[in-house]
Design an enzyme around this catalytic site. Structure first.
Site, PDB file in Angstrom:
ATOM      1  CE  LYS A  19     103.943  16.603  68.867  1.00  9.94           C
ATOM      2  NZ  LYS A  19     104.346  17.792  68.175  1.00  9.94           N
ATOM      3  CG  ASP A  31     106.794  19.324  67.533  1.00 10.27           C
ATOM      4  OD1 ASP A  31     107.530  18.378  68.006  1.00 10.27           O
ATOM      5  OD2 ASP A  31     105.705  19.995  67.512  1.00 10.27           O
TER       6      ASP A  31
END
Ligand code: BMP
Length: 217
Positions: free
Chosen positions: A61, A59
């Protein structure tokens, strides 16, 4: 468990603790997700180590210029990531670079977030971001488990994109309802690793899914 709908978000910072927990739960979940706190504390090799137990979704992002995005995605892929989470809001060129750098590792694009203030800037643009994602080869999207109205709208237009949903339990979302409303997988962090018995928590949720005919293929 091959058909579990749980992605365990192990946002822990001690490598031994995270690997011990991964070993205990790996047979009962779909995948493990890790985020910046884990990678910054344990080093990027934690992706390789966790990959011995489970699919690993990084994760990250990602939200930078194409040149940087490609490198970030490529490093995660090189360490064995099964999936990578990227932002879409920086634009099509940036997302294309993530997909290129990922070298076949699955890319999930963020089209909305679970924090309340994401309503002000990000969430209103989910349709545009989803269109950009669809035309640039992403595998799935991130949509909130604590905003069922939005999740239902997103599901209607998601087509083949897999939906992974954070925002359950500690952020107020109901993980079972999230699956009923069309998410493919629920991302659960503190609900798992802060529970008294993470294995029992996971087994109970898998059982609940089974009773509700919600186990995946
Ligand atoms: P928890 O179940 O402990 O709230 O953890 C949720 C995880 O999902 C965290 O890693 C968080 O960074 C991530 N996340 C989120 O909560 N909302 C989003 O919109 C997107 C996320 O990736």
């Amino acid at each position: 468990m091959k058909n579990s709908r749980i992605i365990a978000s192990l946002d822990l910072v001690d490598p031994k603790e995270i690997l011990d927990l991964a070993e205990k739960i790996s047979g009962e979940i779909f995948a493990i997700k890790i985020n910046w706190p884990t990678i910054m504390s344990c080093g990027v090799e934690i992706i390789d180590h966790l990959s011995n137990y489970s699919k690993v979704i990084c994760d990250l992002k990602i939200a930078d210029i194409p040149y940087t995005n490609e490198k970030i995605a490529n490093i995660a892929s090189g360490h064995g990531a099964w999936g990578i989470i990227s932002h879409i809001f920086p634009g099509e060129d940036s997302l294309k670079a993530v997909v290129k750098g990922a070298m076949g590792t699955k890319v999930f694009g963020v089209v909305s977030m679970s924090n309340p203030d994401s309503e002000h800037l990000l969430n209103g643009n989910w349709q545009t971001m989803m269109r950009i994602g669809k035309t640039n080869g992403i595998y799935g999207i991130v949509a909130p488990a604590n905003n069922q109205d939005l999740l239902i709208k997103i599901k209607k237009e998601a087509g083949n994109l897999k939906i992974i949903s954070p925002g359950s339990i500690f952020q107020g979302g109901d993980p079972l309802l999230t699956l009923e409303n069309g998410a493919d997988y629920v991302i659960i962090g503190r609900g798992i690793y802060e529970s008294k018995d993470p294995v029992e928590f996971i087994n109970n949720f898998n059982e609940l899914c089974k009773r509700n005919n919600l186990l995946g293929e």
